[in-house]
Every structure is written in structure tokens, then in C-alpha cells.
Design a protein around this motif. Structure first.
Motif, PDB file in Angstrom:
ATOM      1  N   MET A   1     -19.818  61.957 -10.219  1.00  9.17           N
ATOM      2  CA  MET A   1     -19.229  61.042 -11.195  1.00  9.17           C
ATOM      3  C   MET A   1     -20.475  60.575 -11.662  1.00  9.17           C
ATOM      4  N   TYR A   2     -20.284  60.375 -13.113  1.00  4.21           N
ATOM      5  CA  TYR A   2     -21.361  59.914 -13.955  1.00  4.21           C
ATOM      6  C   TYR A   2     -20.995  58.524 -14.465  1.00  4.21           C
ATOM      7  N   ILE A   3     -21.688  57.642 -13.973  1.00  2.00           N
ATOM      8  CA  ILE A   3     -21.192  56.167 -14.211  1.00  2.00           C
ATOM      9  C   ILE A   3     -22.118  55.492 -15.110  1.00  2.00           C
ATOM     10  N   ILE A   4     -21.903  54.680 -16.473  1.00  2.00           N
ATOM     11  CA  ILE A   4     -22.826  53.940 -17.192  1.00  2.00           C
ATOM     12  C   ILE A   4     -22.842  52.951 -16.148  1.00  2.00           C
ATOM     13  N   ASP A   5     -24.364  52.542 -15.936  1.00  2.00           N
ATOM     14  CA  ASP A   5     -24.723  51.474 -15.294  1.00  2.00           C
ATOM     15  C   ASP A   5     -25.021  50.305 -16.164  1.00  2.00           C
ATOM     16  N   ARG A   6     -25.715  50.599 -17.184  1.00  2.00           N
ATOM     17  CA  ARG A   6     -26.171  49.452 -18.320  1.00  2.00           C
ATOM     18  C   ARG A   6     -26.817  50.147 -19.356  1.00  2.00           C
ATOM     19  N   PHE A   7     -27.008  49.377 -20.284  1.00  2.00           N
ATOM     20  CA  PHE A   7     -27.579  49.850 -21.583  1.00  2.00           C
ATOM     21  C   PHE A   7     -28.902  48.981 -21.833  1.00  2.00           C
ATOM     22  N   GLU A   8     -29.901  49.837 -22.147  1.00  2.00           N
ATOM     23  CA  GLU A   8     -31.328  49.090 -22.112  1.00  2.00           C
ATOM     24  C   GLU A   8     -31.830  49.668 -23.611  1.00  2.00           C
ATOM     25  N   GLY A   9     -31.635  48.702 -24.681  1.00  2.00           N
ATOM     26  CA  GLY A   9     -31.928  49.131 -25.965  1.00  2.00           C
ATOM     27  C   GLY A   9     -31.505  50.432 -26.449  1.00  2.00           C
ATOM     28  N   ASP A  10     -32.452  51.332 -26.749  1.00  2.00           N
ATOM     29  CA  ASP A  10     -31.749  52.765 -27.114  1.00  2.00           C
ATOM     30  C   ASP A  10     -31.547  53.573 -25.957  1.00  2.00           C
ATOM     31  N   TRP A  11     -31.433  53.107 -24.850  1.00  2.00           N
ATOM     32  CA  TRP A  11     -31.276  54.064 -23.625  1.00  2.00           C
ATOM     33  C   TRP A  11     -30.020  53.515 -22.956  1.00  2.00           C
ATOM     34  N   VAL A  12     -29.440  54.526 -22.238  1.00  2.00           N
ATOM     35  CA  VAL A  12     -28.368  54.261 -21.260  1.00  2.00           C
ATOM     36  C   VAL A  12     -28.762  54.540 -19.930  1.00  2.00           C
ATOM     37  N   VAL A  13     -28.596  53.814 -19.073  1.00  2.00           N
ATOM     38  CA  VAL A  13     -28.953  54.025 -17.614  1.00  2.00           C
ATOM     39  C   VAL A  13     -27.751  54.649 -16.772  1.00  2.00           C
ATOM     40  N   ILE A  14     -27.711  55.807 -16.361  1.00  2.00           N
ATOM     41  CA  ILE A  14     -26.389  56.327 -15.777  1.00  2.00           C
ATOM     42  C   ILE A  14     -26.797  56.530 -14.207  1.00  2.00           C
ATOM     43  N   GLU A  15     -25.720  56.096 -13.457  1.00  2.00           N
ATOM     44  CA  GLU A  15     -25.646  56.366 -12.042  1.00  2.00           C
ATOM     45  C   GLU A  15     -25.052  57.539 -11.813  1.00  2.00           C
ATOM     46  N   TYR A  16     -25.826  58.361 -10.875  1.00  2.00           N
ATOM     47  CA  TYR A  16     -25.169  59.547 -10.370  1.00  2.00           C
ATOM     48  C   TYR A  16     -25.424  59.881  -8.684  1.00  2.00           C
TER      49      TYR A  16
END
Length: 66
Positions: A1-16
Motif C-alpha cells: 500500500m502506498y500512503i501519502i505521509d505528507r506534502f513538502e512544498g512541490d513534493w509528496v512523501v509516500i510511505e511504502y
């Protein structure tokens, strides 16, 4: 499962699988939020690959003329 952890400016941090990686935010739909589960699909574009290879060959011939 790919989960959006957080947004950092123009980037999204995905947890896998307990690890994280960054993707450009523009790859996600605008309605995506922290905590959302997203699907990711990756494929090879054979036509674009062939075009890039031909471009590289053409440039190499120009650079390394006899």
C-alpha cells in the motif's frame, strides 16, 4: 500500500512498506490528501524510448564526426 505521509512544498512523501520516498506533487490528483492510499502504475513507453535512442545516436554522430 502506498500512503501519502505528507506534502513538502512541490513534493509528496509516500510511505511504502515502512520506507518513504518522494514524488513530484504534480503527479498526484489535486484532491489527494495526507493519509490517502494511492495507486501507482509504471510502464515502459517503447515508442518514446526508441525516439530518445535515435536522438542520442544523432547527437553522437554530430559530436563525434570523423
Amino acid at each position: 500500500m502506498y500512503i501519502i505521509d505528507r506534502f513538502e512544498g512541490d513534493w509528496v512523501v509516500i510511505e511504502y512498506e515502512r520506507q518513504t520516498f518522494n514524488l513530484p506533487r504534480q503527479l498526484l490528483p489535486p484532491e489527494a490528501l495526507e493519509g490517502d492510499v494511492v495507486t501507482i502504475s509504471i510502464g515502459v513507453d517503447a515508442k518514446a524510448t526508441a525516439t530518445v535512442k535515435e536522438d542520442i545516436k544523432r547527437l553522437a554522430r554530430q559530436v563525434f564526426k570523423d
